[in-house]
Scaffold this motif. Structure first.
Motif, PDB file in Angstrom:
ATOM      1  N   SER A 188      -6.675  -1.454  -9.410  1.00  0.00           N
ATOM      2  CA  SER A 188      -7.260  -0.112  -9.221  1.00  0.00           C
ATOM      3  C   SER A 188      -6.810   0.501  -7.907  1.00  0.00           C
ATOM      4  CB  SER A 188      -8.792  -0.193  -9.201  1.00  0.00           C
ATOM      5  OG  SER A 188      -9.281  -0.721 -10.398  1.00  0.00           O
ATOM      6  N   GLU A 189      -6.801  -0.312  -6.872  1.00  0.00           N
ATOM      7  CA  GLU A 189      -6.450   0.192  -5.546  1.00  0.00           C
ATOM      8  C   GLU A 189      -4.975   0.580  -5.467  1.00  0.00           C
ATOM      9  OE1 GLU A 189      -9.912  -2.594  -3.500  1.00  0.00           O
ATOM     10  OE2 GLU A 189      -7.830  -3.283  -3.589  1.00  0.00           O
ATOM     11  N   ILE A 190      -4.122  -0.229  -6.071  1.00  0.00           N
ATOM     12  CA  ILE A 190      -2.685   0.081  -6.042  1.00  0.00           C
ATOM     13  C   ILE A 190      -2.414   1.375  -6.810  1.00  0.00           C
ATOM     14  CG2 ILE A 190      -0.397  -0.742  -6.781  1.00  0.00           C
ATOM     15  CD1 ILE A 190      -1.629  -2.197  -4.282  1.00  0.00           C
ATOM     16  N   ILE A 191      -3.098   1.513  -7.940  1.00  0.00           N
ATOM     17  CA  ILE A 191      -2.937   2.736  -8.729  1.00  0.00           C
ATOM     18  C   ILE A 191      -3.413   3.951  -7.926  1.00  0.00           C
ATOM     19  CG2 ILE A 191      -3.837   3.945 -10.770  1.00  0.00           C
ATOM     20  CD1 ILE A 191      -3.846   1.145 -12.176  1.00  0.00           C
TER      21      ILE A 191
ATOM     22  N   LEU B 196       1.671  -1.972 -12.725  1.00  0.00           N
ATOM     23  CA  LEU B 196       3.085  -2.222 -12.450  1.00  0.00           C
ATOM     24  C   LEU B 196       3.850  -0.940 -12.092  1.00  0.00           C
ATOM     25  CD1 LEU B 196       4.996  -4.569 -12.338  1.00  0.00           C
ATOM     26  CD2 LEU B 196       5.476  -4.259 -14.765  1.00  0.00           C
ATOM     27  N   ALA B 197       3.633   0.089 -12.871  1.00  0.00           N
ATOM     28  CA  ALA B 197       4.324   1.358 -12.589  1.00  0.00           C
ATOM     29  C   ALA B 197       3.906   1.906 -11.230  1.00  0.00           C
ATOM     30  CB  ALA B 197       4.020   2.378 -13.686  1.00  0.00           C
ATOM     31  N   ALA B 198       2.602   1.790 -10.939  1.00  0.00           N
ATOM     32  CA  ALA B 198       2.113   2.255  -9.639  1.00  0.00           C
ATOM     33  C   ALA B 198       2.728   1.443  -8.503  1.00  0.00           C
ATOM     34  CB  ALA B 198       0.589   2.168  -9.594  1.00  0.00           C
TER      35      ALA B 198
ATOM     36  N   GLY C  93       8.472   2.545  -3.621  1.00  0.00           N
ATOM     37  CA  GLY C  93       9.401   3.628  -3.295  1.00  0.00           C
ATOM     38  C   GLY C  93       8.915   4.480  -2.135  1.00  0.00           C
ATOM     39  N   MET C  94       7.612   4.714  -2.091  1.00  0.00           N
ATOM     40  CA  MET C  94       7.052   5.534  -1.008  1.00  0.00           C
ATOM     41  C   MET C  94       7.101   4.833   0.347  1.00  0.00           C
ATOM     42  SD  MET C  94       3.550   6.974  -2.723  1.00  0.00           S
ATOM     43  CE  MET C  94       3.522   7.459  -4.445  1.00  0.00           C
TER      44      MET C  94
END
Lengths: 268, 268, 268
Positions: free
Chosen positions: A129-132, A154-156, A162-163
């Motif tokens: 949740s936090e990573i998203i 995973l996508a997040a 990247g950020m």
């Protein structure tokens, strides 16, 4: 792309390094887990230092081997100290780990978490949740418990890598670690780790300790999570409940060996 | 007026409820016991969240299942957060527990405790000295140790229940719980619980967890105290001293069964 | 100059006194060790009270039996409370212990430590680096780990005793305690005590507890360190690692006997 065997071999060497240096790990963490976090680091063989006030946090971050910034109970003075420490860490080249506890819903820590994200943490560790939420998607969780599935993050995690240009570690029943190029899933760990407060938070501190011993931060983050979750498995063998598990877990961080890791680690 | 048997039966059901939901329990508590309190809640099966800063405490109290406000180390920022959280809890209907640690003598927390009392806590938990002081009689104790007898607090508990419209729990060798109409004495527990810091404070958090699962707050408060003190008895059987007792106690909160409660609970 | 035998005999009597009164020990200590410190005091038989906010710290220091001021995580509010508490303690004759954690390098706590030193603490407890720095020599350590040898701190301890008129305790593999006239080395203890956070800090609180039971503060400080380090040896016999050691250590403080001390204490 390294093989699991290469990463496990690296893990064993990095554990030796942590125990022999030892790295000085500055922690700006929450009041709930600060004692447990220090004991986890001490047992592992690292040197914890909870220098967390403005006017000192920056000076210390320049000489620390690694830094943890955890947003669990971000009092006003701690928020100032966090920005000071991270600014100094970036200036001095000190690796640092961001743990954005409960980012998303709560109105003080959420903008702080985004601001810290934009200061490019070496490692971000959180639940799904936090990573998203930190990647700018979803609404975050209600606290340290994840209500999303790890794989859904995973996508997040890729977006966040990247950020920040750093490593993203998603904790859960299966841990996922990526730097946007390499990706590893770690199948170790034990559910009792979720019944001890700080079970996740202290892992961030261990990642800061390992980040201090090698510039390959994808591999050091994998090493930290592998040592930590293998120690949890060893501890669970003798535990009668969450608290005896916590005692055995901290003990296991002092005694876990390269053989334990080679025998138990399941990376894929 | 329910019989002890009815309350014990309720206790077993409420324990199942706590473990199956689980309730999200916000704690604004003191720095000494915050870790122990979170571990007590986690082991019991509840979900602790120590959201304790102004700007977040109120927002969280609206979504929490229950709230604990403990005055043990009331720093300025925490005092603001407590008022914010209680105001939001009252607005949202979130049940909340007040633990007025050391009210009476100390000049900062005492007026705060009276102000919070007047906001009508769902439950007040304290030792005899604290309940007497919060009712406006006596001078309070020197800290978390009670220097009055529990029975001597009975009149104060009735008076306080009249003021708050809530439940009053007086901790001691015998626990007394009343809402001004019903009254129960609980003969369970163990002296080692007084040799562990937070032994009383964490009970307040457990009362907040139980208050979340049923609107009958007299019964949920009795249930919380019964589960807690029975777990203490189970833990004492294997303890070699205060710290091994604390470990066994937290473990016991995860493993205590309806049968343990039915067999051991002594309510009158 | 008393003999080691006289000091050991005093230690046994003082331990009885601590357990029978018990002394009320106010602690203004760091967030990392506050829980462990309270549990150490409770297990020993003393009554801890972490009254650490401005407006209360001074009032409480007037009625406390002893006071600990530890600079580990000196938040702004705690710094104010420390000065308030020490001023009141000096006025009321309450003995107090200063633990100047990491004094020397860090820019906020260092001037505070010097200011508190000049308020003439009853006891100063630190590792060799800290004692050297507080005496105005050397640059201090990086944290709670000492990088100087204990014996190298001897000259600094004598100098510091001259400045404060009090007792100086240098913790290390061998503990050194002096009031500028008498000097004792204590050969007890165990390396596992350095693998538990608060292993040193809680000793300061125990010194405050013992200082409350007799005006002979050289002897009470020796007694505190002797009981503490003998308990550590007893605990190490059953420990599997740092955390099981910590549990056994706190237990041992409740159970250590005069016979254990007479049999094990090595003072010279």
């Amino acid at each position: 792309m390294r093989t699991p065997e290469e990463l496990i071999s690296f893990t064993c060497s990095a554990l030796d390094e942590v125990r022999s240096r030892p790295p000085l790990v500055q922690c700006l963490t929450n009041s709930v887990v600060v004692n447990f976090t220090a004991n986890v680091l001490l047992s592992l063989g690292a040197a914890p230092a909870m220098v967390d006030i403005p006017g000192e946090a920056g000076a210390f971050a320049r000489i620390a081997s690694g830094l943890l910034v955890n947003l669990g109970t971000p009092a006003a003075e701690h928020r100032d100290a966090m920005v000071e420490a991270v600014t100094a860490a970036n200036d001095a080249g000190t690796p640092w780990v961001l743990d954005p506890v409960a980012v998303g819903f709560l109105p003080v820590r959420t903008p702080l978490a985004f601001a810290l994200r934009d200061l490019r943490p070496t490692v971000v560790r959180g639940n799904a949740s936090e990573i998203i939420a930190l990647a700018g998607a979803g609404s975050g969780g209600r606290g340290v418990d994840s209500s999303d599935e790890v794989d859904a993050a995973l996508a997040a995690a890729y977006a966040l890598a990247g950020m920040t240009g750093g490593v993203i570690a998603v904790s859960g029943p299966v841990d996922i670690i990526t730097d946007g190029r390499e990706l590893v899933r770690i199948d170790n760990g034990h559910p009792l780790l979720t019944r001890v407060t700080g079970g996740g938070c202290a892992l961030g501190a261990v990642m800061a300790a390992f980040a201090a011993v090698d510039d390959d931060r994808f591999a050091t983050t994998v090493a930290a999570a592998t040592v930590y979750t293998v120690a949890a498995e060893l501890a669970a063998e003798s535990a009668a409940g969450p608290s005896s598990f916590a005692v055995a877990f901290v003990d296991a961080l002092a005694t876990v060996t390269a053989q334990d890791i080679a025998r138990r680690a399941v990376l894929r």
